[in-house]
Design a protein around this motif. Structure first.
Motif, PDB file in Angstrom:
ATOM      1  N   GLY A 123       0.807  -1.701  -0.284  1.00  0.00           N
ATOM      2  CA  GLY A 123       0.243   0.494  -0.109  1.00  0.00           C
ATOM      3  C   GLY A 123       0.683   1.719   0.128  1.00  0.00           C
ATOM      4  O   GLY A 123       0.261   2.440  -0.228  1.00  0.00           O
ATOM      5  N   ALA A 124       1.838   1.196  -0.343  1.00  0.00           N
ATOM      6  CA  ALA A 124       3.399   2.545  -0.528  1.00  0.00           C
ATOM      7  C   ALA A 124       3.035   2.662  -1.893  1.00  0.00           C
ATOM      8  O   ALA A 124       2.688   2.108  -2.973  1.00  0.00           O
ATOM      9  CB  ALA A 124       3.987   2.187  -0.175  1.00  0.00           C
ATOM     10  N   SER A 125       2.156   3.789  -1.723  1.00  0.00           N
ATOM     11  CA  SER A 125       1.994   4.414  -2.896  1.00  0.00           C
ATOM     12  C   SER A 125       3.364   6.074  -3.785  1.00  0.00           C
ATOM     13  O   SER A 125       4.137   6.415  -2.929  1.00  0.00           O
ATOM     14  CB  SER A 125       1.719   5.442  -2.761  1.00  0.00           C
ATOM     15  N   VAL A 126       3.907   5.973  -5.025  1.00  0.00           N
ATOM     16  CA  VAL A 126       4.738   7.040  -5.191  1.00  0.00           C
ATOM     17  C   VAL A 126       3.553   8.230  -6.456  1.00  0.00           C
ATOM     18  O   VAL A 126       4.625   8.891  -6.704  1.00  0.00           O
ATOM     19  CB  VAL A 126       5.673   6.415  -6.243  1.00  0.00           C
ATOM     20  N   MET A 127       2.561   7.973  -6.089  1.00  0.00           N
ATOM     21  CA  MET A 127       1.616   8.932  -6.625  1.00  0.00           C
ATOM     22  C   MET A 127       1.206  10.349  -5.715  1.00  0.00           C
ATOM     23  O   MET A 127       1.098  10.470  -4.974  1.00  0.00           O
ATOM     24  CB  MET A 127      -0.445   8.180  -6.829  1.00  0.00           C
ATOM     25  N   GLN A 128       2.104  10.826  -5.906  1.00  0.00           N
ATOM     26  CA  GLN A 128       2.065  12.627  -5.656  1.00  0.00           C
ATOM     27  C   GLN A 128       1.837  13.387  -6.656  1.00  0.00           C
ATOM     28  O   GLN A 128       2.586  13.428  -7.869  1.00  0.00           O
ATOM     29  CB  GLN A 128       3.464  13.220  -5.198  1.00  0.00           C
ATOM     30  N   ALA A 129       1.410  14.317  -6.349  1.00  0.00           N
ATOM     31  CA  ALA A 129       1.106  15.753  -6.665  1.00  0.00           C
ATOM     32  C   ALA A 129       1.825  16.465  -7.348  1.00  0.00           C
ATOM     33  O   ALA A 129       2.546  16.728  -6.972  1.00  0.00           O
ATOM     34  CB  ALA A 129      -0.082  16.727  -6.809  1.00  0.00           C
ATOM     35  N   LYS A 130       2.005  17.126  -8.840  1.00  0.00           N
ATOM     36  CA  LYS A 130       3.425  17.484  -9.742  1.00  0.00           C
ATOM     37  C   LYS A 130       2.966  19.293  -8.903  1.00  0.00           C
ATOM     38  O   LYS A 130       1.768  19.060  -8.996  1.00  0.00           O
ATOM     39  CB  LYS A 130       3.549  17.445 -11.141  1.00  0.00           C
ATOM     40  N   LYS A 131       4.269  20.223  -8.859  1.00  0.00           N
ATOM     41  CA  LYS A 131       4.257  20.752  -8.490  1.00  0.00           C
ATOM     42  C   LYS A 131       4.263  22.235  -9.652  1.00  0.00           C
ATOM     43  O   LYS A 131       5.601  21.852 -10.619  1.00  0.00           O
ATOM     44  CB  LYS A 131       5.067  21.262  -7.022  1.00  0.00           C
ATOM     45  N   TYR A 132       3.685  22.860  -9.665  1.00  0.00           N
ATOM     46  CA  TYR A 132       4.050  23.992 -10.819  1.00  0.00           C
ATOM     47  C   TYR A 132       4.214  25.259 -10.266  1.00  0.00           C
ATOM     48  O   TYR A 132       3.998  25.616  -9.339  1.00  0.00           O
ATOM     49  CB  TYR A 132       3.369  24.578 -11.987  1.00  0.00           C
ATOM     50  N   ASP A 133       5.341  25.684 -10.866  1.00  0.00           N
ATOM     51  CA  ASP A 133       5.603  27.138 -10.536  1.00  0.00           C
ATOM     52  C   ASP A 133       3.874  28.121 -10.769  1.00  0.00           C
ATOM     53  O   ASP A 133       3.713  27.698 -12.516  1.00  0.00           O
ATOM     54  CB  ASP A 133       6.583  27.966 -10.995  1.00  0.00           C
ATOM     55  N   PRO A 134       3.612  29.095 -10.177  1.00  0.00           N
ATOM     56  CA  PRO A 134       2.285  29.783 -10.261  1.00  0.00           C
ATOM     57  C   PRO A 134       2.316  31.498 -11.847  1.00  0.00           C
ATOM     58  O   PRO A 134       1.553  31.603 -11.658  1.00  0.00           O
ATOM     59  CB  PRO A 134       1.619  30.604  -9.170  1.00  0.00           C
ATOM     60  N   VAL A 135       3.300  31.659 -11.985  1.00  0.00           N
ATOM     61  CA  VAL A 135       3.557  32.230 -12.725  1.00  0.00           C
ATOM     62  C   VAL A 135       3.689  31.506 -14.525  1.00  0.00           C
ATOM     63  O   VAL A 135       3.498  32.195 -14.995  1.00  0.00           O
ATOM     64  CB  VAL A 135       5.301  33.547 -11.900  1.00  0.00           C
ATOM     65  N   THR A 136       5.268  31.000 -14.178  1.00  0.00           N
ATOM     66  CA  THR A 136       5.430  30.539 -15.832  1.00  0.00           C
ATOM     67  C   THR A 136       4.861  29.393 -15.856  1.00  0.00           C
ATOM     68  O   THR A 136       4.746  28.943 -17.576  1.00  0.00           O
ATOM     69  CB  THR A 136       7.231  29.646 -15.302  1.00  0.00           C
ATOM     70  N   GLY A 137       4.214  28.956 -15.670  1.00  0.00           N
ATOM     71  CA  GLY A 137       3.246  27.182 -15.301  1.00  0.00           C
ATOM     72  C   GLY A 137       4.471  26.382 -15.463  1.00  0.00           C
ATOM     73  O   GLY A 137       3.294  24.939 -15.651  1.00  0.00           O
ATOM     74  N   LYS A 138       5.572  25.896 -15.466  1.00  0.00           N
ATOM     75  CA  LYS A 138       6.534  24.959 -15.327  1.00  0.00           C
ATOM     76  C   LYS A 138       6.508  24.420 -13.913  1.00  0.00           C
ATOM     77  O   LYS A 138       7.307  24.504 -12.913  1.00  0.00           O
ATOM     78  CB  LYS A 138       7.493  25.534 -15.871  1.00  0.00           C
ATOM     79  N   GLU A 139       6.585  23.268 -14.645  1.00  0.00           N
ATOM     80  CA  GLU A 139       7.075  22.014 -13.410  1.00  0.00           C
ATOM     81  C   GLU A 139       8.716  22.154 -12.791  1.00  0.00           C
ATOM     82  O   GLU A 139       8.895  22.523 -13.053  1.00  0.00           O
ATOM     83  CB  GLU A 139       6.998  20.641 -13.407  1.00  0.00           C
ATOM     84  N   ILE A 140       7.782  22.228 -11.075  1.00  0.00           N
ATOM     85  CA  ILE A 140       9.396  22.889  -9.989  1.00  0.00           C
ATOM     86  C   ILE A 140       9.222  21.479  -9.352  1.00  0.00           C
ATOM     87  O   ILE A 140       7.910  20.489  -9.103  1.00  0.00           O
ATOM     88  CB  ILE A 140       9.014  23.871  -9.791  1.00  0.00           C
ATOM     89  N   PRO A 141      10.534  20.807  -8.732  1.00  0.00           N
ATOM     90  CA  PRO A 141      10.480  20.397  -7.462  1.00  0.00           C
ATOM     91  C   PRO A 141       9.986  20.702  -6.427  1.00  0.00           C
ATOM     92  O   PRO A 141       9.756  21.808  -5.670  1.00  0.00           O
ATOM     93  CB  PRO A 141      11.737  20.444  -7.471  1.00  0.00           C
ATOM     94  N   PHE A 156      11.943  17.501  -4.608  1.00  0.00           N
ATOM     95  CA  PHE A 156      11.764  15.825  -5.536  1.00  0.00           C
ATOM     96  C   PHE A 156      10.877  15.941  -6.938  1.00  0.00           C
ATOM     97  O   PHE A 156      10.190  17.186  -6.414  1.00  0.00           O
ATOM     98  CB  PHE A 156      11.527  14.110  -5.045  1.00  0.00           C
ATOM     99  N   TYR A 157      10.785  15.374  -7.496  1.00  0.00           N
ATOM    100  CA  TYR A 157       9.390  15.795  -9.159  1.00  0.00           C
ATOM    101  C   TYR A 157       8.176  14.693  -8.459  1.00  0.00           C
ATOM    102  O   TYR A 157       8.454  13.709  -8.226  1.00  0.00           O
ATOM    103  CB  TYR A 157       9.412  15.610  -9.846  1.00  0.00           C
ATOM    104  N   GLY A 158       6.848  15.520  -8.442  1.00  0.00           N
ATOM    105  CA  GLY A 158       5.855  14.614  -8.079  1.00  0.00           C
ATOM    106  C   GLY A 158       5.345  14.168  -9.818  1.00  0.00           C
ATOM    107  O   GLY A 158       6.160  13.939 -10.429  1.00  0.00           O
ATOM    108  N   THR A 159       4.633  12.838  -9.581  1.00  0.00           N
ATOM    109  CA  THR A 159       4.108  11.709 -10.377  1.00  0.00           C
ATOM    110  C   THR A 159       3.057  12.286 -10.801  1.00  0.00           C
ATOM    111  O   THR A 159       2.821  11.437 -12.831  1.00  0.00           O
ATOM    112  CB  THR A 159       4.366  10.786  -9.847  1.00  0.00           C
ATOM    113  N   ILE A 160       2.281  12.970 -10.815  1.00  0.00           N
ATOM    114  CA  ILE A 160       0.879  13.227 -11.342  1.00  0.00           C
ATOM    115  C   ILE A 160       0.279  14.131 -11.631  1.00  0.00           C
ATOM    116  O   ILE A 160       0.387  15.092 -11.387  1.00  0.00           O
ATOM    117  CB  ILE A 160      -0.167  12.422 -10.049  1.00  0.00           C
ATOM    118  N   THR A 161      -0.116  13.977 -13.125  1.00  0.00           N
ATOM    119  CA  THR A 161      -0.080  15.962 -13.517  1.00  0.00           C
ATOM    120  C   THR A 161      -1.507  15.614 -13.038  1.00  0.00           C
ATOM    121  O   THR A 161      -2.682  15.251 -13.474  1.00  0.00           O
ATOM    122  CB  THR A 161      -0.537  16.044 -14.618  1.00  0.00           C
ATOM    123  N   PRO A 162      -2.098  17.478 -12.616  1.00  0.00           N
ATOM    124  CA  PRO A 162      -3.091  17.009 -12.122  1.00  0.00           C
ATOM    125  C   PRO A 162      -4.358  17.424 -13.258  1.00  0.00           C
ATOM    126  O   PRO A 162      -4.172  17.538 -14.526  1.00  0.00           O
ATOM    127  CB  PRO A 162      -3.069  18.732 -11.382  1.00  0.00           C
TER     128      PRO A 162
END
Length: 550
Positions: A123-141, A156-162
């Protein structure tokens, strides 16, 4: 080693796995073509399952009719052990394909980790919401600070695109809730299949195994004693699955009757993860996301139901209620009551943070509900959560960590060392101490009406030594390879080898296992399988003499 026999059985197994994959495919088809788009704004994954089924069938044909051609239809103990090991790793690889082919998890290691975690009911999961820069919209760690002294920071980086609104770009769903329902169904179903044992299911529905079925069953079923409740192993496996299915249907019905807002999809996924003591959820807030106390109590009860030796249900159905009066069952129930009471007392009157973000000043009723739920979830190895236990008093956290190793009953879907092993170790230690002043006394005791002889005692002691050794080694490797802190490393190792799914600090209830490196994740999957097969059946394939011709 009779490799043709191994490939023949693996080929037959893959045909059955392809049939099993039709279930999540049907769910995906329903939400893609029949259900309202409002119910499923997440990406659709129909073709990912179609491709996976096709790949599975092709590999199965190759194994069965090319590599397994001219086989004699005989599976002996050595081949059975290899088949069991291969089935677990092969199923995780194939089961991870829908996650990878759909692009939900674009890292194949993450897809493999998620599936192996499901199959082993970790039941351990790697599903983590990805984080994005609010200004550029690019994914950030994602950056997390666990400790100030010494300073420990994770990046680290997230794994699931919102899932975003097509017009405004606003995030509608994140994390687990942004994943296709077909994949979430398959994710929970892997736990349900792994709970009773995919090999036990295989033995139950594939009569061509003959005498080899017994060896497969004995290599798969957890516990120091593999008790057959009927003379034929095939009948035993089939009967266990019927009981398993009956309990599953009962929980689904109860969840829907007591919670009018719970859909059939949610009730089924929750039940799959409860009965199997797996812990995967379809909501970011786990069981707390339903905001229903009745749901929590039903899940709590069925976590216990899944952690009891399934042979006892058979005996009770036959009217043999007296079989409940055995040391393991009585000790197990007593431990749940005692340990839950300690945690309840420890968190009563404190402020508890729920996974929904709310805070509750716990009176006795809330302390009982929340404290008992988390303790039962830990000891049964389920891993469901309703509150952030990462900020609970240290006594409660320590007790939860201890119960992860204690575990539940042998012959159940639960992980951990198992109550019966602790009981046997206590009896062995008592006899040894007594022998210091009564060396002439003859001592023996029984488990499940069978005398525990010297060989079983030695195997038990070897198992304990291996658990300690692998827990120590794994903790060290996590620190050495990924540079994580000691508390996180030890709790992650405890989680994996005991198939729990819940850990502390960086892997706590509000986090995921996405922070691990690919190497750390692959190590984790190995610990998961070792824990699920209880070490010895898997370790034997690493011994050189296992592969030599007799």
């Amino acid at each position: 080693m009779l490799y043709r026999e191994v490939f023949r059985v693996l080929g037959s197994y893959l045909f059955i796995l392809a049939l099993v994959l039709l279930a999540p495919l049907c769910v995906s088809i329903y939400y893609r073509f029949a259900a309202s788009p409002y119910l499923h704004p997440q990406p659709h994954v129909v073709w990912a399952f179609v491709a996976t089924i096709a790949i599975t069938v092709v590999i199965g044909l190759f194994f069965r009719y090319v590599l397994g051609a001219k086989s004699r239809g005989q599976v002996f103990r050595r081949e059975a052990l290899l088949v069991v090991a291969c089935i677990w790793f092969l199923t995780a690889i194939i089961g991870g394909l829908p996650f990878y082919l759909s692009g939900t998890l674009d890292n194949p290691v993450n897809a493999y980790f998620e599936t192996m975690s499901g199959l082993t009911t970790t039941g351990a999961s790697v599903m983590q919401a990805k984080k994005y820069d609010p200004v550029t919209g690019k994914e950030i760690p994602i950056t997390k600070v666990i400790s100030e002294k010494p300073y420990i920071e994770y990046s680290f980086y997230g794994t699931i695109t919102p899932v975003r609104d097509s017009e405004t770009g606003k995030e509608l769903y994140t994390g687990v809730e942004a994943v296709s329902k077909g994949l979430l169904f398959w994710r929970s179903m892997t736990q349900w299949l792994g709970g009773m044992g995919i090999v036990v299911l295989f033995v139950a529905i594939l009569p061509i195994l003959g005498v080899g079925g017994k060896a497969l069953y004995q290599a798969e079923v957890p516990g120091p004693t593999n008790e057959a409740i009927t003379p034929r192993i095939k009948e035993t496996a089939g009967l266990l699955w019927k009981i398993y299915l009956g309990i599953t249907i009962l929980e689904i019905v109860l969840l829907m009757v007591t919670n009018s807002e719970m859909s059939l999809f949610d009730a089924t996924c929750v039940t799959f993860s409860t009965i199997s003591t797996g812990g995967f959820s379809v909501h970011n807030a786990s069981i707390a996301g339903y905001h229903n106390h009745a749901t929590e109590w039903i899940v709590l009860v069925f976590m216990i139901v899944g952690s009891v030796n399934f042979a006892l249900y058979f005996y009770c159905l036959k009217g043999k209620i007296y079989r409940l009066y055995q040391p393991e069952f009585l000790i197990y129930i007593a431990s749940l009551v005692i340990f839950s009471s300690i945690i309840i007392r420890n968190i009563e009157g404190t402020t508890v943070q729920l996974l929904t973000g709310e805070t509750v000043r716990t009176g006795l009723a809330d302390a009982v509900r929340i404290g008992a739920f988390q303790l039962v979830s830990a000891q049964t190895s389920t891993g469901f959560t309703t509150a952030n236990y990462n900020i609970w008093p240290f006594m409660s956290q320590a007790l939860m960590l201890i119960t992860m190793f204690i575990g539940a009953m042998a012959g159940s879907t639960a992980g951990g060392i198992k109550i019966v092993r602790h009981y046997m170790l206590f009896r062995i230690a008592s006899f040894k101490i007594e022998s210091l002043f009564k060396p002439e006394a003859v001592r023996h005791f029984r488990i499940s009406q069978k005398i525990v002889d010297k060989d079983i005692a030695i195997t038990l002691l070897v198992y304990f030594v291996l658990v300690v050794a692998f827990t120590t080694l794994g903790t060290f490797l996590y620190i050495a390879i990924d540079g994580i802190d000691l508390e996180t490393a030890f709790s992650v190792m405890t989680c994996n080898i005991n198939n729990i799914g819940m850990a502390f600090r960086m892997a706590g209830p509000t986090e995921s296992f996405a922070f691990l490196s690919n190497t750390g994740k692959l190590f984790s999957t190995l610990w998961m399988v070792l824990g699920r097969l209880e070490l010895l059946p898997l370790l034997i394939v690493f011994i050189p003499s296992f592969w030599r011709k007799v």
